[in-house]
Design a protein around this motif. Structure first.
Motif, PDB file in Angstrom:
ATOM      1  N   ARG A   1      22.832 -22.212 -61.962  1.00  0.00           N
ATOM      2  CA  ARG A   1      21.505 -21.609 -61.982  1.00  0.00           C
ATOM      3  C   ARG A   1      20.449 -22.611 -61.517  1.00  0.00           C
ATOM      4  O   ARG A   1      19.571 -22.299 -60.715  1.00  0.00           O
ATOM      5  CB  ARG A   1      21.188 -21.115 -63.387  1.00  0.00           C
ATOM      6  CG  ARG A   1      19.960 -20.236 -63.459  1.00  0.00           C
ATOM      7  CD  ARG A   1      19.767 -19.618 -64.837  1.00  0.00           C
ATOM      8  NE  ARG A   1      20.879 -18.764 -65.207  1.00  0.00           N
ATOM      9  CZ  ARG A   1      21.714 -18.993 -66.217  1.00  0.00           C
ATOM     10  NH1 ARG A   1      21.575 -20.048 -66.979  1.00  0.00           N
ATOM     11  NH2 ARG A   1      22.704 -18.159 -66.482  1.00  0.00           N
ATOM     12  N   LYS A   2      20.537 -23.866 -62.011  1.00  0.00           N
ATOM     13  CA  LYS A   2      19.582 -24.899 -61.603  1.00  0.00           C
ATOM     14  C   LYS A   2      19.707 -25.194 -60.109  1.00  0.00           C
ATOM     15  O   LYS A   2      18.708 -25.352 -59.409  1.00  0.00           O
ATOM     16  CB  LYS A   2      19.802 -26.177 -62.405  1.00  0.00           C
ATOM     17  CG  LYS A   2      19.344 -26.074 -63.834  1.00  0.00           C
ATOM     18  CD  LYS A   2      19.629 -27.361 -64.589  1.00  0.00           C
ATOM     19  CE  LYS A   2      19.283 -27.222 -66.054  1.00  0.00           C
ATOM     20  NZ  LYS A   2      19.616 -28.431 -66.812  1.00  0.00           N
ATOM     21  N   ALA A   3      20.950 -25.271 -59.641  1.00  0.00           N
ATOM     22  CA  ALA A   3      21.167 -25.546 -58.224  1.00  0.00           C
ATOM     23  C   ALA A   3      20.612 -24.411 -57.369  1.00  0.00           C
ATOM     24  O   ALA A   3      19.982 -24.655 -56.332  1.00  0.00           O
ATOM     25  CB  ALA A   3      22.657 -25.751 -57.950  1.00  0.00           C
ATOM     26  N   ASN A   4      20.817 -23.172 -57.782  1.00  0.00           N
ATOM     27  CA  ASN A   4      20.288 -22.021 -57.043  1.00  0.00           C
ATOM     28  C   ASN A   4      18.763 -22.024 -57.032  1.00  0.00           C
ATOM     29  O   ASN A   4      18.141 -21.705 -56.022  1.00  0.00           O
ATOM     30  CB  ASN A   4      20.802 -20.713 -57.642  1.00  0.00           C
ATOM     31  CG  ASN A   4      22.263 -20.479 -57.292  1.00  0.00           C
ATOM     32  OD1 ASN A   4      22.778 -21.045 -56.344  1.00  0.00           O
ATOM     33  ND2 ASN A   4      22.915 -19.645 -58.088  1.00  0.00           N
ATOM     34  N   GLU A   5      18.147 -22.389 -58.165  1.00  0.00           N
ATOM     35  CA  GLU A   5      16.687 -22.454 -58.213  1.00  0.00           C
ATOM     36  C   GLU A   5      16.155 -23.544 -57.281  1.00  0.00           C
ATOM     37  O   GLU A   5      15.164 -23.339 -56.577  1.00  0.00           O
ATOM     38  CB  GLU A   5      16.217 -22.695 -59.640  1.00  0.00           C
ATOM     39  CG  GLU A   5      16.358 -21.486 -60.534  1.00  0.00           C
ATOM     40  CD  GLU A   5      15.967 -21.772 -61.974  1.00  0.00           C
ATOM     41  OE1 GLU A   5      15.512 -22.907 -62.267  1.00  0.00           O
ATOM     42  OE2 GLU A   5      16.115 -20.868 -62.808  1.00  0.00           O
ATOM     43  N   ARG A   6      16.819 -24.719 -57.281  1.00  0.00           N
ATOM     44  CA  ARG A   6      16.409 -25.794 -56.371  1.00  0.00           C
ATOM     45  C   ARG A   6      16.524 -25.361 -54.912  1.00  0.00           C
ATOM     46  O   ARG A   6      15.619 -25.597 -54.099  1.00  0.00           O
ATOM     47  CB  ARG A   6      17.262 -27.039 -56.596  1.00  0.00           C
ATOM     48  CG  ARG A   6      16.639 -28.027 -57.570  1.00  0.00           C
ATOM     49  CD  ARG A   6      17.486 -29.230 -57.669  1.00  0.00           C
ATOM     50  NE  ARG A   6      18.657 -28.736 -58.408  1.00  0.00           N
ATOM     51  CZ  ARG A   6      19.763 -29.377 -58.652  1.00  0.00           C
ATOM     52  NH1 ARG A   6      19.919 -30.570 -58.229  1.00  0.00           N
ATOM     53  NH2 ARG A   6      20.747 -28.862 -59.314  1.00  0.00           N
TER      54      ARG A   6
ATOM     55  N   MET B   1      31.265  -9.183 -61.110  1.00  0.00           N
ATOM     56  CA  MET B   1      30.337 -10.265 -60.908  1.00  0.00           C
ATOM     57  C   MET B   1      30.521 -11.285 -62.026  1.00  0.00           C
ATOM     58  O   MET B   1      30.589 -10.937 -63.193  1.00  0.00           O
ATOM     59  CB  MET B   1      28.904  -9.724 -60.902  1.00  0.00           C
ATOM     60  CG  MET B   1      27.878 -10.809 -60.706  1.00  0.00           C
ATOM     61  SD  MET B   1      26.232 -10.150 -60.748  1.00  0.00           S
ATOM     62  CE  MET B   1      25.845 -10.257 -59.048  1.00  0.00           C
ATOM     63  N   VAL B   2      30.575 -12.543 -61.680  1.00  0.00           N
ATOM     64  CA  VAL B   2      30.786 -13.621 -62.635  1.00  0.00           C
ATOM     65  C   VAL B   2      29.436 -14.224 -63.011  1.00  0.00           C
ATOM     66  O   VAL B   2      28.563 -14.412 -62.170  1.00  0.00           O
ATOM     67  CB  VAL B   2      31.704 -14.713 -62.014  1.00  0.00           C
ATOM     68  CG1 VAL B   2      31.910 -15.842 -62.983  1.00  0.00           C
ATOM     69  CG2 VAL B   2      33.027 -14.108 -61.596  1.00  0.00           C
ATOM     70  N   ALA B   3      29.263 -14.517 -64.292  1.00  0.00           N
ATOM     71  CA  ALA B   3      28.002 -15.099 -64.764  1.00  0.00           C
ATOM     72  C   ALA B   3      27.865 -16.535 -64.276  1.00  0.00           C
ATOM     73  O   ALA B   3      28.855 -17.260 -64.124  1.00  0.00           O
ATOM     74  CB  ALA B   3      27.962 -15.070 -66.286  1.00  0.00           C
ATOM     75  N   GLN B   4      26.630 -16.940 -64.024  1.00  0.00           N
ATOM     76  CA  GLN B   4      26.365 -18.288 -63.546  1.00  0.00           C
ATOM     77  C   GLN B   4      26.355 -19.267 -64.711  1.00  0.00           C
ATOM     78  O   GLN B   4      25.932 -18.944 -65.808  1.00  0.00           O
ATOM     79  CB  GLN B   4      24.995 -18.365 -62.876  1.00  0.00           C
ATOM     80  CG  GLN B   4      24.899 -17.663 -61.566  1.00  0.00           C
ATOM     81  CD  GLN B   4      23.509 -17.833 -60.962  1.00  0.00           C
ATOM     82  OE1 GLN B   4      22.573 -18.155 -61.651  1.00  0.00           O
ATOM     83  NE2 GLN B   4      23.422 -17.601 -59.670  1.00  0.00           N
ATOM     84  N   THR B   5      26.797 -20.481 -64.416  1.00  0.00           N
ATOM     85  CA  THR B   5      26.681 -21.553 -65.399  1.00  0.00           C
ATOM     86  C   THR B   5      25.275 -22.126 -65.283  1.00  0.00           C
ATOM     87  O   THR B   5      24.595 -21.919 -64.267  1.00  0.00           O
ATOM     88  CB  THR B   5      27.726 -22.648 -65.148  1.00  0.00           C
ATOM     89  OG1 THR B   5      27.447 -23.266 -63.896  1.00  0.00           O
ATOM     90  CG2 THR B   5      29.140 -22.091 -65.165  1.00  0.00           C
ATOM     91  N   PRO B   6      24.817 -22.851 -66.298  1.00  0.00           N
ATOM     92  CA  PRO B   6      23.481 -23.443 -66.204  1.00  0.00           C
ATOM     93  C   PRO B   6      23.322 -24.385 -65.000  1.00  0.00           C
ATOM     94  O   PRO B   6      22.265 -24.425 -64.372  1.00  0.00           O
ATOM     95  CB  PRO B   6      23.337 -24.210 -67.518  1.00  0.00           C
ATOM     96  CG  PRO B   6      24.223 -23.493 -68.473  1.00  0.00           C
ATOM     97  CD  PRO B   6      25.378 -23.012 -67.637  1.00  0.00           C
ATOM     98  N   GLN B   7      24.382 -25.109 -64.649  1.00  0.00           N
ATOM     99  CA  GLN B   7      24.309 -26.005 -63.494  1.00  0.00           C
ATOM    100  C   GLN B   7      24.129 -25.198 -62.208  1.00  0.00           C
ATOM    101  O   GLN B   7      23.343 -25.563 -61.328  1.00  0.00           O
ATOM    102  CB  GLN B   7      25.570 -26.888 -63.379  1.00  0.00           C
ATOM    103  CG  GLN B   7      25.713 -27.900 -64.490  1.00  0.00           C
ATOM    104  CD  GLN B   7      26.430 -27.337 -65.704  1.00  0.00           C
ATOM    105  OE1 GLN B   7      26.929 -26.206 -65.681  1.00  0.00           O
ATOM    106  NE2 GLN B   7      26.475 -28.104 -66.776  1.00  0.00           N
TER     107      GLN B   7
END
Length: 80
Positions: free
Chosen positions: A9-14, A1-7
């Motif tokens: 993560r924000k896109a997934n939250e939106r 599993m690859v870690a998410q970038t902050p961008q």
């Protein structure tokens, strides 16, 4: 599993917010931020400040009587 970038993560939250709004569910709560603690305890900081500044403070206390006597002597010379 690859870690998410902050961008990502924000896109997934939106996206999750949009999808939950479509389904009529409540808002997604963000994780509380962790408070960072200093690696040095307060006691050690006090000891370090005493060691660094204590010598200066004690020297200053030793100089005050000498300065006072010099000021009084010069003032008494001016009055004569």
């Amino acid at each position: 599993m690859v870690a998410q970038t902050p961008q990502q993560r924000k896109a997934n939250e939106r996206f999750a917010k949009q999808e939950s709004a479509k389904r009529g569910k409540g808002k997604i709560l963000a994780k509380p931020k962790q408070t960072s603690r200093s690696p040095v305890s307060t006691g050690w900081l006090v000891i370090l400040a005493f060691v660094v500044c204590g010598g200066f403070f004690l020297e200053f206390l030793g100089i005050i009587p000498k300065l006072w006597s010099a000021i009084v002597a010069s003032f008494s010379r001016l009055m004569l």
